[in-house]
Scaffold this active site. Structure first.
Site, PDB file in Angstrom:
ATOM      1  CB  CYS A   2      21.439  -0.610  31.299  1.00  0.00           C
ATOM      2  SG  CYS A   2      19.754  -0.017  31.192  1.00  0.00           S
ATOM      3  NE  ARG A  27      27.148   0.070  27.344  1.00  0.00           N
ATOM      4  CZ  ARG A  27      27.441  -0.837  26.415  1.00  0.00           C
ATOM      5  NH1 ARG A  27      28.688  -0.969  26.011  1.00  0.00           N
ATOM      6  NH2 ARG A  27      26.512  -1.585  25.891  1.00  0.00           N
ATOM      7  CD1 TRP A  76      19.782   5.822  27.754  1.00  0.00           C
ATOM      8  CD2 TRP A  76      18.308   4.297  27.026  1.00  0.00           C
ATOM      9  NE1 TRP A  76      19.226   6.291  26.591  1.00  0.00           N
ATOM     10  CE2 TRP A  76      18.318   5.386  26.125  1.00  0.00           C
ATOM     11  CE3 TRP A  76      17.469   3.223  26.769  1.00  0.00           C
ATOM     12  CZ2 TRP A  76      17.523   5.418  24.981  1.00  0.00           C
ATOM     13  CZ3 TRP A  76      16.667   3.262  25.635  1.00  0.00           C
ATOM     14  CH2 TRP A  76      16.706   4.358  24.762  1.00  0.00           C
ATOM     15  CG  ASN A 102      22.754  -3.885  31.410  1.00  0.00           C
ATOM     16  OD1 ASN A 102      22.427  -3.153  32.337  1.00  0.00           O
ATOM     17  ND2 ASN A 102      23.969  -3.902  30.898  1.00  0.00           N
ATOM     18  N   GLY A 103      18.636  -5.001  29.834  1.00  0.00           N
ATOM     19  CA  GLY A 103      17.720  -5.742  28.960  1.00  0.00           C
ATOM     20  C   GLY A 103      16.280  -5.460  29.327  1.00  0.00           C
ATOM     21  CD  GLU A 485      26.868   9.170   9.590  1.00  0.00           C
ATOM     22  OE1 GLU A 485      25.761   8.629   9.603  1.00  0.00           O
ATOM     23  OE2 GLU A 485      27.626   9.184  10.571  1.00  0.00           O
ATOM     24  CE  LYS A 489      27.214  11.012  13.652  1.00  0.00           C
ATOM     25  NZ  LYS A 489      27.112   9.738  13.011  1.00  0.00           N
ATOM     26  CD  GLU A 492      23.791  10.361  16.206  1.00  0.00           C
ATOM     27  OE1 GLU A 492      24.812  10.589  15.511  1.00  0.00           O
ATOM     28  OE2 GLU A 492      23.606   9.287  16.788  1.00  0.00           O
ATOM     29  CG  HIS A 508      10.560  16.078  -6.855  1.00  0.00           C
ATOM     30  ND1 HIS A 508       9.760  16.223  -7.977  1.00  0.00           N
ATOM     31  CD2 HIS A 508      11.782  15.699  -7.312  1.00  0.00           C
ATOM     32  CE1 HIS A 508      10.462  15.914  -9.058  1.00  0.00           C
ATOM     33  NE2 HIS A 508      11.687  15.601  -8.674  1.00  0.00           N
ATOM     34  CE  LYS A 607      29.765   4.317  20.041  1.00  0.00           C
ATOM     35  NZ  LYS A 607      29.712   5.237  18.896  1.00  0.00           N
TER      36      LYS A 607
END
Ligand code: AGP
Length: 612
Positions: A2, A27, A76, A102-103, A485, A489, A492, A508, A607
């Site tokens: 948010c 964000r 969000w 926010n929160g 990583e 990427k 995402e 394995h 973000k």
């Protein structure tokens, strides 16, 4: 996550807040809204699901939404779906007060039940509406907004960054924070309130970072900051030292591409002024540790999430190899809820690009509560993690807008490599080796530049992967975290399922997935275990897997095992991740772009993850 933008002054609020909200789009959000008080002292609320452009379209003609005061929000979703009703601002029962939040209000249920029993009716499923109604409840008794906000906040458990306006007083914004960033921007006869300076940087560079439990009462002529106990707090004005170009795309199609291409410079910024050539070591003054304290470190715990956790894993390889100090790398979300062992002599490092990640922040506090010295590796100056740690190192990567972290990763790794050299020189590493590392680190930006020249070739490989549904990334040793990583990427931003594995681990289990439709992206650089990874690639080839290899320049033999080879310059082993990750970032970027996806704002992601 948010975002909050508020304005009070002499100009028209609406375009300022809308423009500010657009700056926060990176964000991640799913709905947006605006509250203003017009010249007839009428509170008006506008909300829309989806992008800010939808909110803009829904606004009446400019003269009808002229106002000198307003608060806006990008939401969000946490409590309740992304709908117009759940979007902020939320209003009090008397409809005079509007709030953006926010929160998370953890105890919203009992508070809501109490308000319902006293006659309040709720329209949304959100925890934020409970806070709006609670403030309204107290306001009706005293008609004092600051007092009502404080009374409500004293009952609230959880985290918040809030901005509140009331139509009874169109010359007042009240804002407060606890565990969620909030910044007061100071202009000439005008003030801004925001959760992220990017939203207001075009208007002012003078800001005050609010601390937890602080409440700011703003009017067009000034402001006063107090705590919940009504004590006046002395504020420190900070100056933002970057400008608007840092958060604009320039000629690049996406922020992510711009940020990938910025890496020669951002890596250099992460070691600029820190190389001590005279003593073949590193200067990291911000650690606030004496030479003796550095020598006394006998164990390191690195705590982080996501990409920052991957850089931490690279750090483990580097520090253990150069300094021979054991390093454990922990997910912040796990560390905070178990019973971690933090013996004397342990130093904890928390790594966070944003400096606001809720899990990392909670782990930091838990480690401090257990008596550990906690140091931070962060990008955002003045962020909560930067302020709460006992010292640390800024990575100086500049603003990272793309949700998928790229340059922050390489800058974090650059800092961790320097930490390894510093601790190594304090212990076993000879000046000759120290010098070699310093010299090689200086070459890295030019080598990254060289890799970036392969962009078109990497795009051509991406074209062959556009319709893939799965991918496997393989690496060994220090390049195993790079494989993780690379897979992250791809997941995402392209929504293709991808897994990273230590190459030898493939036999394995994951080898069962290999067939001609499975692209395998392998990092197989010329190092001590090169022969081993070649054997692993042969296993893939024997099962008709399609292999794309990141290889060392000049390695002709590798062509026999691969469909495509992306060559990168050679460097010493511990520096390899700074180079090997670049083609993986470009590959993921191009695949997502070719699939026509929103590269900078991938679905469901934010973000900085400021909720648990
Ligand atoms: C990286 O591409 C992700 N967006 C995500 O994993 C991120 O690294 C993670 O949320 C941690 O963020 P931080 O570094 O700001 O704490």
């Amino acid at each position: 996550m948010c975002g909050i933008v508020g304005y009070i002054g002499t100009r028209n609020t609406t375009p300022i807040v809308i423009e500010g909200l657009k700056r926060l789009e990176y964000r991640g959000y799913d709905s947006a809204g605006l509250a203003i008080i017009d010249n007839n002292n009428q509170l008006s609320i506008y909300k829309q699901k989806g992008k800010i452009i939808e909110l803009e379209r829904a606004l009446p003609e400019p003269e009808k939404c002229f106002s000198n005061i307003g608060i806006g929000h990008t939401r969000w979703a946490t409590h309740g779906e992304p709908t117009v009703v759940n979007a902020h601002p939320h209003t009090s029962y008397c409809k005079k007060i509007a709030l953006v939040h926010n929160g998370i209000i953890e105890n919203y249920k009992p508070l809501k039940e109490k308000l319902i029993s006293s006659g309040h009716i709720f329209v949304s499923e959100t925890d934020s509406e409970v806070l709006a109604q609670l403030i309204g409840y107290f306001y009706e008794k005293t008609e004092d907004l600051v007092r009502a906000v404080k009374q409500a906040l004293k009952l609230v458990q959880g985290t918040y960054g809030i901005a509140v306006i009331c139509q009874d007083n169109p010359r007042q914004i009240v804002a407060a924070r606890k565990g969620s960033p909030l910044i007061l921007g100071i202009g000439d006869d005008e003030f801004f309130i925001t959760s992220d300076v990017s939203a207001i940087i075009i208007h002012t560079k003078r800001v005050i970072y609010l601390h937890d439990d602080e409440v700011v009462d703003i009017n067009p002529a000034g402001f006063i900051i107090t705590n919940l106990e009504n004590e006046v707090v002395e504020a420190k004005i900070s100056k933002i030292d970057w400008d608007i170009s840092a958060i604009e795309k320039g000629s690049y199609k996406h922020f992510m591409l711009k940020e990938i291409f910025e890496q020669p410079e951002s890596i250099e910024n992460a070691f600029r002024g820190r190389l001590n050539h005279k003593l073949s070591t590193i200067r990291l003054g911000g650690l606030n540790l004496s030479s003796q304290e550095l020598r006394n470190i006998n164990r390191i715990v690195i705590i982080a999430c996501g990409t920052s956790w991957h850089s931490g894993l690279v750090g483990k390889y580097v520090i253990e190899s150069l300094a021979r100090i054991p390093v454990e790398v922990e997910y912040a979300s796990e560390f905070r809820y178990r019973n971690p062992i933090v013996p004397t002599g342990t130093i904890v490092f928390v790594i966070s690009q944003s400096g606001e990640t809720a899990d990392t922040l909670a782990a930091l506090r838990e480690a401090q509560a257990r008596g550990a010295k906690v140091l931070g590796i962060t990008n955002v100056v003045g962020s909560t993690i930067a302020r709460e740690t006992d010292g640390g190192v800024y990575i100086h990567a500049g603003s990272e807008i793309g949700v998928a972290s790229t340059k922050a990763f390489t800058s974090q790794v650059t800092v961790l490599i320097q930490l390894g050299i510093l601790l190594g020189r304090m212990n076993h590493l000879s000046p000759v080796y120290g010098k070699k590392f310093l010299q090689e680190l200086k070459q890295i930006p030019a080598k990254v530049n060289e890799i970036l020249k392969s962009n078109d070739y990497i795009k051509s490989i991406a074209e062959t992967m556009v319709n893939s549904t799965n991918a496997i990334y393989l690496g060994r040793g220090i390049n195993f975290p790079v494989a993780l990583e690379g897979a992250l990427k791809l997941k995402e931003i392209s929504y293709i399922h991808a897994e990273g594995y230590p190459a030898a681990e493939m036999k394995h289990g994951p080898i069962a997935l290999i067939d001609e439709n499975m692209p395998v992206i392998a990092i197989a650089l010329k190092d001590e275990i090169h022969e081993k990874i070649i054997s692993n690639l042969q296993e893939v080839k024997a099962r008709k897997g399609r292999i794309i290899v990141i290889a060392s320049k000049g390695d002709e033999v590798i062509k026999d095992f691969s469909s495509e080879v992306i060559y990168i310059p050679e460097t010493i082993d511990v520096l390899q991740p700074l180079l090997s990750v670049i083609p993986l970032q470009l590959l993921a970027y191009h695949i997502a772009d070719l699939r026509g996806l929103d590269v900078d704002q991938p679905r469901n992601l934010a973000k900085s993850v400021t909720v648990e």
